[in-house]
Design an enzyme around this catalytic site. Structure first.
Site, PDB file in Angstrom:
ATOM      1  N   ASP A  63      49.216 -29.660  -6.301  1.00 59.05           N
ATOM      2  CA  ASP A  63      50.580 -30.104  -6.004  1.00 59.05           C
ATOM      3  C   ASP A  63      50.617 -31.110  -4.854  1.00 59.05           C
ATOM      4  O   ASP A  63      51.651 -31.684  -4.573  1.00 59.05           O
ATOM      5  CB  ASP A  63      51.549 -28.928  -5.763  1.00 59.05           C
ATOM      6  CG  ASP A  63      51.135 -28.015  -4.639  1.00 59.05           C
ATOM      7  OD1 ASP A  63      50.048 -28.216  -4.057  1.00 59.05           O
ATOM      8  OD2 ASP A  63      51.897 -27.084  -4.324  1.00 59.05           O
ATOM      9  N   ASP A  73      45.617 -26.324  -6.109  1.00 49.62           N
ATOM     10  CA  ASP A  73      46.504 -26.146  -7.264  1.00 49.62           C
ATOM     11  C   ASP A  73      47.207 -27.439  -7.653  1.00 49.62           C
ATOM     12  O   ASP A  73      48.171 -27.420  -8.424  1.00 49.62           O
ATOM     13  CB  ASP A  73      47.487 -24.993  -7.053  1.00 49.62           C
ATOM     14  CG  ASP A  73      48.482 -25.258  -5.929  1.00 49.62           C
ATOM     15  OD1 ASP A  73      48.160 -26.059  -5.026  1.00 49.62           O
ATOM     16  OD2 ASP A  73      49.577 -24.660  -5.944  1.00 49.62           O
ATOM     17  N   ASP A  84      44.689 -30.912  -3.638  1.00 49.27           N
ATOM     18  CA  ASP A  84      44.441 -29.558  -3.129  1.00 49.27           C
ATOM     19  C   ASP A  84      44.172 -28.635  -4.326  1.00 49.27           C
ATOM     20  O   ASP A  84      44.202 -29.073  -5.484  1.00 49.27           O
ATOM     21  CB  ASP A  84      45.597 -29.073  -2.230  1.00 49.27           C
ATOM     22  CG  ASP A  84      46.788 -28.569  -3.010  1.00 49.27           C
ATOM     23  OD1 ASP A  84      47.058 -29.127  -4.086  1.00 49.27           O
ATOM     24  OD2 ASP A  84      47.443 -27.605  -2.565  1.00 49.27           O
ATOM     25  N   SER A 120      47.006 -21.852  -3.571  1.00 53.85           N
ATOM     26  CA  SER A 120      47.114 -23.268  -3.226  1.00 53.85           C
ATOM     27  C   SER A 120      45.861 -23.809  -2.548  1.00 53.85           C
ATOM     28  O   SER A 120      44.801 -23.830  -3.152  1.00 53.85           O
ATOM     29  CB  SER A 120      48.357 -23.474  -2.356  1.00 53.85           C
ATOM     30  OG  SER A 120      48.531 -24.822  -2.048  1.00 53.85           O
TER      31      SER A 120
HETATM   32 MG    MG Z   1      49.108 -26.513  -3.175  1.00 53.31          MG
END
Ligand code: MG
Length: 453
Positions: A241, A239, A237, A95
């Site tokens: 999400d 990844d 961010d 992440s």
């Molecule tokens: Mg994330």
């Protein structure tokens, strides 16, 4: 038994805390619990290909069919798992963590991260040495799967396209060298926006800024917005999400304010609906829910808890102060591109600059702090604290949250990752919020020193 999962999947420094051998065993253990058809995706980190190959080996060894999505944002992996009726999914990502980290997020067939009882089942198999391997004639196979098309279509189908396209907005995007670059510019273009980008090449060393977008590290995006005259800036961010927003003047906002705007617009379309958010979120969320005639459900802190609560109680909208927005009509998990599309729609429909829409929602001052506290004292400190503050309006959904007459509040929670107790506070005035934090901090320090005698 040891624990492998943290608050959001398994994480660690690549090739030190998290090794390919561990990922082979984790993937085979997860495969044995999830079922036969498993989606697999990875982010752009330097070690993600290594761990993806390890995950494939683990899954094939227990006879799973692997549906390989390649390099994708986490929300795309989650969407694909549900859309293609797979039994579960694994995402290789850390992440927003620094570049040396990596990890594995485990997703159930409904596209939401697995609940804790399933994590525990996987851990049980893992710590017993892994599952029974399949015989030579039962090992699994790998198929390529493409999910960008249905994923983008799903987001667009939840937006009033005509109104948004007519507005012809300009947006500046900062994927932060992460995988948002694969979907966000395309979605913004489909929304009729002119798109400018910065830090838009995938680079697992994150050379431009930290992978976690914060008001203090978005100077590039802020400058791009001003240089291009964009109506909005969006940072993601690693990844993709989570999304953080910048107004047309270059001002940067934390996720509470952008989520409050999403809630406000949502309740205009869906009056009376419920909204879920963790107890650490700003009171502004409560205000807009009340003003819009909806109902608010406070949850424990953590995106998986919010998502799981939303599924359980059929709640359509959820969000967090860090820029995570969950929108069930698309999918009940954090999705940065969905959040972006909803904010673009809000600008188009209101016909007003985003700075005006955001500033109407900037009503409170927030402060976060922490007090060092040894692990073994945490629960006793919390107990003493609770008994010393009796009589006020208290909520105990996660830690202790104290509400005051004037609407200000403070949340006190033992940290899940550090030897510390965390404080979150909010009030209308700067002086009031710092006084609140100061008093509670002093109170906790006194309790700790008495317990330490
Ligand atoms: Mg994330």
């Amino acid at each position: 038994m040891g624990r492998l999962f943290g608050t959001n999947g398994v994480r660690g420094v690549a090739n030190r805390d998290l090794t390919p051998g561990m990922v082979v065993k984790l993937a085979s253990s997860a495969g044995s619990i999830l079922g036969n058809r498993v989606a697999l995706g990875r982010d752009g980190r330097t070690s993600s290909f290594l761990f993806k190959e390890a995950a494939i080996s683990g899954l094939l060894s227990v006879g799973c069919s692997v549906f390989d999505l390649g390099v994708v944002p986490t929300p795309v992996l989650q969407y694909a798992t549900k859309y293609f009726n797979l039994d579960g999914g694994l995402m290789i990502t850390a992440s927003h963590n620094p570049p040396e980290f990596n990890g594995v997020k485990v997703v159930a067939g409904d596209g939401v991260e697995v609940p804790q009882p399933v994590e525990e089942k996987i851990e049980e198999v893992y710590f017993k040495g892994g599952p029974e391997p399949a015989s030579w004639d039962r090992v699994g196979d790998v198929k390529e799967l493409h999910a960008f098309e249905p994923y983008c279509r799903s987001i667009l189908s939840n937006i009033e396209l005509e109104a948004v396209r007519e507005a012809g907005l300009k947006v500046a995007l900062d994927p932060g060298n992460g995988v948002a670059t694969l979907v966000a510019p395309r979605i913004a273009q489909e929304l009729g926006c002119k798109v400018y980008t910065v830090n838009a090449d995938i680079d697992g060393t994150f050379p431009s800024r930290d992978s976690e977008p914060r008001p203090d590290n978005l100077k590039d995006l802020s400058a791009l917005v001003q240089a291009t005259g964009a109506d909005l800036g969006v940072a993601f961010d690693g990844d993709a999400d989570r999304a953080i927003f910048v107004d047309e003047k270059g001002g940067i906002y934390w996720g509470d304010v952008s989520f409050a705007l999403v809630v406000k617009e949502f309740l205009k379309k869906h009056p009376g609906e419920a909204v879920a958010t963790p107890v650490s979120s700003s009171k502004i969320i409560m205000d807009v829910v009340e003003e819009g005639g909806g109902s608010l459900l406070w949850t424990r802190v953590g995106s998986v808890t919010v998502s799981r609560t939303m599924v359980e109680k059929s709640i359509k909208l959820g969000g967090e102060e860090n820029g995570g927005v969950m929108y069930t009509p698309h999918q009940p998990v954090r999705d940065g591109s969905m959040a972006m599309a909803l904010i673009i729609e809000a600008i188009a429909k209101n016909g007003e600059p985003i700075s005006k829409l955001f500033n109407e929602l900037l009503r409170y001052r927030q402060m976060k702090a922490k007090v060092s506290c040894p692990e073994y004292l945490k629960s006793r400190v919390m107990e003493r604290l609770e008994s010393s503050i009796e009589g006020k309006h208290i909520e105990k959904i996660d830690g202790v949250k104290l509400w005051y007459q004037d609407g200000s509040w403070i949340l006190i929670r033992p940290s899940g990752t550090e030897p510390a107790i965390r404080l979150y506070a909010e009030a209308r005035e700067e002086v009031r919020v710092s006084k609140l934090v100061e008093n509670v901090k002093k109170n906790i320090e006194e309790i700790i020193s008495k317990l330490n005698l």
